[in-house]
Design a protein around this motif. Structure first.
Motif, PDB file in Angstrom:
ATOM      1  N   ARG A 548     -15.564   4.836  -9.819  1.00 47.20           N
ATOM      2  CA  ARG A 548     -14.569   5.844  -9.485  1.00 47.20           C
ATOM      3  C   ARG A 548     -15.237   6.914  -8.615  1.00 47.20           C
ATOM      4  NH1 ARG A 548      -9.778   8.102 -11.637  1.00 47.20           N
ATOM      5  NH2 ARG A 548      -9.656  10.372 -11.424  1.00 47.20           N
ATOM      6  N   VAL A 549     -14.623   7.191  -7.431  1.00 46.58           N
ATOM      7  CA  VAL A 549     -15.185   8.166  -6.492  1.00 46.58           C
ATOM      8  C   VAL A 549     -14.173   9.303  -6.336  1.00 46.58           C
ATOM      9  CG1 VAL A 549     -16.062   8.574  -4.168  1.00 46.58           C
ATOM     10  CG2 VAL A 549     -16.395   6.341  -5.251  1.00 46.58           C
ATOM     11  N   GLU A 550     -14.610  10.538  -6.614  1.00 47.30           N
ATOM     12  CA  GLU A 550     -13.769  11.719  -6.481  1.00 47.30           C
ATOM     13  C   GLU A 550     -14.393  12.650  -5.444  1.00 47.30           C
ATOM     14  OE1 GLU A 550     -13.169  13.555 -10.213  1.00 47.30           O
ATOM     15  OE2 GLU A 550     -12.122  11.832 -11.117  1.00 47.30           O
ATOM     16  N   VAL A 551     -13.678  12.879  -4.312  1.00 43.79           N
ATOM     17  CA  VAL A 551     -14.169  13.773  -3.255  1.00 43.79           C
ATOM     18  C   VAL A 551     -13.467  15.116  -3.432  1.00 43.79           C
ATOM     19  CG1 VAL A 551     -14.524  14.094  -0.793  1.00 43.79           C
ATOM     20  CG2 VAL A 551     -14.370  11.781  -1.729  1.00 43.79           C
ATOM     21  N   PRO A 552     -14.192  16.173  -3.858  1.00 47.57           N
ATOM     22  CA  PRO A 552     -13.555  17.467  -4.111  1.00 47.57           C
ATOM     23  C   PRO A 552     -13.395  18.268  -2.818  1.00 47.57           C
ATOM     24  CG  PRO A 552     -15.861  17.614  -4.670  1.00 47.57           C
ATOM     25  CD  PRO A 552     -15.642  16.197  -4.258  1.00 47.57           C
ATOM     26  N   PHE A 553     -12.318  19.056  -2.739  1.00 46.73           N
ATOM     27  CA  PHE A 553     -12.119  19.966  -1.620  1.00 46.73           C
ATOM     28  C   PHE A 553     -11.108  21.032  -2.034  1.00 46.73           C
ATOM     29  CE2 PHE A 553      -7.905  18.457  -0.567  1.00 46.73           C
ATOM     30  CZ  PHE A 553      -7.918  17.131  -0.979  1.00 46.73           C
ATOM     31  N   LYS A 554     -11.023  22.078  -1.234  1.00 43.42           N
ATOM     32  CA  LYS A 554     -10.069  23.152  -1.494  1.00 43.42           C
ATOM     33  C   LYS A 554      -8.993  23.133  -0.394  1.00 43.42           C
ATOM     34  CE  LYS A 554     -13.445  26.239  -3.687  1.00 43.42           C
ATOM     35  NZ  LYS A 554     -12.894  26.090  -5.042  1.00 43.42           N
ATOM     36  N   LEU A 555      -7.756  23.478  -0.762  1.00 40.47           N
ATOM     37  CA  LEU A 555      -6.645  23.574   0.184  1.00 40.47           C
ATOM     38  C   LEU A 555      -5.996  24.941   0.022  1.00 40.47           C
ATOM     39  CD1 LEU A 555      -4.695  22.479   2.281  1.00 40.47           C
ATOM     40  CD2 LEU A 555      -3.349  21.485   0.435  1.00 40.47           C
ATOM     41  N   THR A 556      -6.064  25.751   1.107  1.00 38.71           N
ATOM     42  CA  THR A 556      -5.503  27.109   1.075  1.00 38.71           C
ATOM     43  C   THR A 556      -4.175  27.119   1.841  1.00 38.71           C
ATOM     44  OG1 THR A 556      -7.696  28.093   0.986  1.00 38.71           O
ATOM     45  CG2 THR A 556      -5.882  29.522   1.676  1.00 38.71           C
ATOM     46  N   VAL A 557      -3.123  27.655   1.196  1.00 47.01           N
ATOM     47  CA  VAL A 557      -1.802  27.782   1.813  1.00 47.01           C
ATOM     48  C   VAL A 557      -1.570  29.252   2.133  1.00 47.01           C
ATOM     49  CG1 VAL A 557       0.675  27.536   1.487  1.00 47.01           C
ATOM     50  CG2 VAL A 557      -0.879  25.761   0.646  1.00 47.01           C
ATOM     51  N   LYS A 558      -1.264  29.554   3.429  1.00 44.72           N
ATOM     52  CA  LYS A 558      -1.039  30.928   3.868  1.00 44.72           C
ATOM     53  C   LYS A 558       0.388  31.096   4.381  1.00 44.72           C
ATOM     54  CE  LYS A 558      -5.739  32.295   5.167  1.00 44.72           C
ATOM     55  NZ  LYS A 558      -6.588  32.834   6.265  1.00 44.72           N
ATOM     56  N   LYS A 559       0.951  32.280   4.142  1.00 41.32           N
ATOM     57  CA  LYS A 559       2.280  32.645   4.658  1.00 41.32           C
ATOM     58  C   LYS A 559       2.092  33.447   5.943  1.00 41.32           C
ATOM     59  CE  LYS A 559       6.208  35.674   3.655  1.00 41.32           C
ATOM     60  NZ  LYS A 559       6.790  36.623   2.678  1.00 41.32           N
ATOM     61  N   THR A 560       2.614  32.949   7.088  1.00 45.72           N
ATOM     62  CA  THR A 560       2.520  33.668   8.364  1.00 45.72           C
ATOM     63  C   THR A 560       3.892  34.000   8.939  1.00 45.72           C
ATOM     64  OG1 THR A 560       2.415  31.590   9.562  1.00 45.72           O
ATOM     65  CG2 THR A 560       0.310  32.581   8.943  1.00 45.72           C
ATOM     66  N   GLY A 561       4.955  33.627   8.214  1.00 44.70           N
ATOM     67  CA  GLY A 561       6.307  33.903   8.704  1.00 44.70           C
ATOM     68  C   GLY A 561       7.073  34.802   7.751  1.00 44.70           C
ATOM     69  N   GLU A 562       8.419  34.709   7.824  1.00 41.96           N
ATOM     70  CA  GLU A 562       9.278  35.580   7.033  1.00 41.96           C
ATOM     71  C   GLU A 562       9.564  35.022   5.642  1.00 41.96           C
ATOM     72  OE1 GLU A 562      11.803  37.210  10.922  1.00 41.96           O
ATOM     73  OE2 GLU A 562      12.776  36.021   9.360  1.00 41.96           O
ATOM     74  N   MET A 563       9.421  33.736   5.434  1.00 44.31           N
ATOM     75  CA  MET A 563       9.780  33.112   4.160  1.00 44.31           C
ATOM     76  C   MET A 563       8.542  32.635   3.426  1.00 44.31           C
ATOM     77  SD  MET A 563      13.270  30.995   5.019  1.00 44.31           S
ATOM     78  CE  MET A 563      13.490  30.727   3.264  1.00 44.31           C
ATOM     79  N   ASP A 564       8.605  32.669   2.084  1.00 41.91           N
ATOM     80  CA  ASP A 564       7.497  32.187   1.257  1.00 41.91           C
ATOM     81  C   ASP A 564       7.443  30.668   1.336  1.00 41.91           C
ATOM     82  OD1 ASP A 564       8.283  34.676  -1.211  1.00 41.91           O
ATOM     83  OD2 ASP A 564       6.837  34.760   0.443  1.00 41.91           O
TER      84      ASP A 564
END
Length: 739
Positions: A548-564
């Motif tokens: 079993r191979v698990e590749v870890p990483f981070k994912l950042t979500v940013k708001k740049t407009g008018e709606m969430d």
């Protein structure tokens, strides 16, 4: 007796049957025939080999014309190229058919119509080409076959016309082919003559021999020498030089003619007495001029090259009664012989200083030394201060107003404002565009997430004006915050990040809660790891003989407009393995819901015998999606697994980035990697209600077609019925007699 009655009845039947059949009535030699003129007209009277000639065939004024026929005959010198009748000719003649047949060169028209005209009528047009090699002087003529069978015209009374026809009316004379000149030369390039003499020695030679271009002669100066345009005879007129030109077609040749004067015996003179000079006109010493040749001589008969003029002098005639010269430097008396001459200039004597209406003048001569100043605006200005426009009232720019009514931009009256309306600052009117999301401007409060809080706009030109207080601005409001969501009680699987409660009205969720594994230690070879709340499989059951191979990483979500940002799934991929590897995908997505950083894993299994190949590393990247409003991070990383002691499992990772050339940066290894996605969606606008389409007009009912005239057919049928009845009556009568 019976036979006679039968014969009479049969004759009666035959006469009735023949009435309906129109047959031409051939008049005997004593009958009168109407006359008609037949003409064939070519479009030219002369033509050369290769030229095209157009012939038009006309019939003159006619009365009740019904049938006509003629056949054209083309002479051997011409090549027939085609022909036709005018469009609509049959309708014009009222004929069943009226057509010229190009292949047979025959025209025929017939039918039951009657055509009357007081003018010529065009029946056909043909074209012929003059054959190459036809000798000049030939006179080919297009004619007709002139006999009663092929050439006739008849009227509606079946009477033939007497045809007036000139067989030579279409004659064309063949001219010689053009043979343009290619060069022309003269036997002399220069000729000297004495005034009054003539010369016929100039000869022009044209190439090629037999050219059809004629030689035309001309002179550049007919006052020096003339030339006969046809013969080339040159006549000297007066001393000088002229160019004689011979022209053939586009080619020319020239000869220079020099004309010298004839000797003069000076037998007659006109004397000119001596005359004194003055300040303007030159005088001269006495001389005389030969009346024959125009040469000049002094009174001792010595030749003179020119008139012996005397020099000008100072013999002026000044008018002292008036100051004729009046300029800025002063005034003086002017010579009566020449206004440009004056005596000594005397300075002006200045009068009273100039005012706005009166100039300053010289008291001696009246010369205006300084003009009247005129109205001086700067002395009559009133400043008008700037006043800003408001929503409801006009304002004005700063300007200066003169008592004369003119406006100026400055106190020095240097720049006039010609357009008085340009100083007006128009009232701005209301511009309800400013948003103030406070209770004072609140219009309505949302009951739940199906509605929005609404607020009245504020005027951008005056913050004290609100659409709330303007009856004409009932539509000037905007949506604020959306109402609160109404969440259900059931847990909904939101992907790898966890589970949440879903809104009853929108695709929205409350805060995502982490999954609750149903046991610790991860998946085994006997069972998978499941979420005890939502039932999601968190980790599939392991397969014997795999790693079993698990590749870890981070994912950042940013708001740049008018709606969430809402709930979204992002996919990742591994590729470009350093050595051949076959893997089974376990997990390649990350579920997100809102703006934050998420922990992600790309999970796959490989056979344990491929662990050594996996140690060569591979590329991990995000798969670019197409969800509206999202910008995806397209960075690629190279992942290298770290094995400890054995290849049973991965103990850690080393990550490398790619430089601008696409090569790995081995000098900057990283322990972790991350991706950043941004969401820039705008709030939706409420669309206007669709307009009701116009009702298309009902199609018009087409007119019923009209039937044709069947009177002639009815007459024929009636005659047949009458004839048949007569025949049957005859038969019955015969049988009755026989009994």
């Amino acid at each position: 007796m019976n036979k006679r009655i039968t014969s009479l009845l049969l004759c009666f039947v035959m006469v009735f049957a023949l009435i309906a059949i129109p047959t031409p009535a051939f008049a005997d030699d004593t009958s009168e025939h109407p006359e008609v003129t037949f003409t064939i007209k070519p479009d030219k009277t002369t033509a050369k080999p290769g030229d095209t000639i157009t012939y038009q065939v006309f019939v003159g004024p006619v009365v009740k014309l019904r049938t006509a026929q003629f056949e054209l005959v083309i002479p051997d010198e011409l090549e027939y190229t085609g022909g036709s009748s005018p469009d609509g000719l049959a309708a014009k003649l009222g004929a069943a058919a009226a057509e010229f047949t190009p292949s047979t060169k025959v025209y025929a028209s017939y039918g039951a119509g009657e055509y009357t005209s007081t003018e010529d009528t065009l029946l056909a047009t043909i074209t012929c080409k003059v054959k190459e090699g036809v000798a000049a002087g030939k006179k080919p003529v297009v004619t007709v076959i002139n006999d009663e069978e092929n050439f006739f015209f008849a009227n509606s009374e079946n009477t033939y016309y007497t045809i007036n026809y000139d067989p030579n009316g279409a004659m064309v004379t063949i001219a010689a082919e053009e043979k343009p000149a290619t060069n022309i030369t003269l036997n002399k390039s220069e000729l000297t003559l004495t005034a009054g003499d003539s010369d016929t020695s100039l000869i022009a030679t044209v190439t090629p021999e037999g050219s059809t271009d004629t030689v035309v002669w001309s002179s550049s100066k007919t006052d020096v020498a003339t030339v006969d345009s046809a013969t080339g005879k040159v006549t000297a007129v007066a001393p000088g030089e002229a160019t004689i030109t011979a022209t053939a077609g586009t080619k020319t040749a020239t000869c220079t003619v020099k004309v010298q004067a004839a000797p003069c015996n000076h037998g007659s003179f006109t004397p000119f007495p001596a005359k004194d000079s003055n300040c303007t006109d030159k005088g001269w010493d006495a001389y005389k001029k030969c009346d024959l040749c125009g040469k000049l001589f002094d009174m001792n008969n010595a030749p003179l090259a020119e008139i012996p003029y005397r020099d000008l002098n100072d013999d002026h005639n000044f008018d002292t009664t008036a100051w004729g010269y009046k300029e800025a430097d002063g005034h003086a008396h002017v010579c009566s012989r020449n206004p440009a001459h004056h005596d000594t200039v005397v300075p002006h004597t200045a009068g009273p200083a100039a005012t706005e209406t009166t100039p300053q003048t010289c008291t001696e001569c009246g010369f205006v030394m300084k003009p009247a100043t005129g109205h001086i605006h700067v002395d009559h200005l009133t400043k008008v201060d700037k006043e800003d426009a408001t929503c409801t009232a006009d304002g004005n720019k700063e300007y200066y107003e003169c008592t004369c009514g003119k406006l100026f931009e400055d106190a020095a009256a240097a720049t006039e404002i010609t357009d008085h309306s340009s100083v007006v600052l128009p009232k701005t009117g209301h511009s309800y565009t400013v948003q103030n999301s406070d209770e004072a401007h609140k219009r309505s409060t949302a009951a739940d997430c199906r509605e929005f809080d609404t607020y009245w706009y504020t005027c951008a030109n005056d913050a004290t004006h609100s659409a709330k207080d303007d009856a004409a601005a009932a539509d000037k409001f905007y949506n604020g915050e959306q109402g609160a969501h109404v969440y259900g009680n059931e847990w909904v699987d939101c992907g790898e990040t966890g589970h949440a409660h879903k809104c009853q009205y929108h695709d929205a969720y409350d805060a995502v809660q982490p999954h609750t594994p149903d046991h610790e230690g991860g998946a085994t070879y006997d069972y998978a790891v499941m979420c005890s709340d939502c039932g999601r499989e968190l980790e599939p059951q392991r397969v014997h003989g795999s790693i079993r191979v698990e590749v870890p990483f981070k994912l950042t979500v940013k708001k740049t407009g008018e709606m969430d940002p809402g709930q979204e799934t992002f996919k990742f991929a591994v590729e470009r393995f350093g050595a051949p590897v076959t893997y089974t995908l376990v997990q390649d997505t990350v579920e997100t819901n809102g703006e934050k950083t998420y922990e992600g894993k790309f999970i796959f299994t490989i056979r344990d015998d491929q662990a050594g190949n996996l140690s060569e590393g591979f590329v991990i990247r995000q798969v670019k999606g197409n969800a509206e409003g999202w910008t995806y991070d397209e960075t690629m990383f190279y992942a290298i697994p770290m094995f400890a002691d054995s290849y049973d499992s991965v103990r850690g990772w080393v990550f490398l980035k790619f430089d601008e050339k696409g090569e790995l940066e081995y000098n900057n290894p990283m322990e972790e990697i991350g991706f950043t996605n941004s969401y820039s969606a705008k709030k939706p606008d409420t669309p206007p209600a669709p307009q009701k389409p116009d009702t298309p007009p009902a199609p018009q009912k087409p007119e019923s077609p009209k039937t044709g005239d069947g009177s002639t057919l009815g007459l024929s049928i009636a005659l047949v019925i009458v004839s048949g009845a007569a025949l049957m009556g005859t038969a019955l009568y015969s049988r009755r007699k026989s009994r």
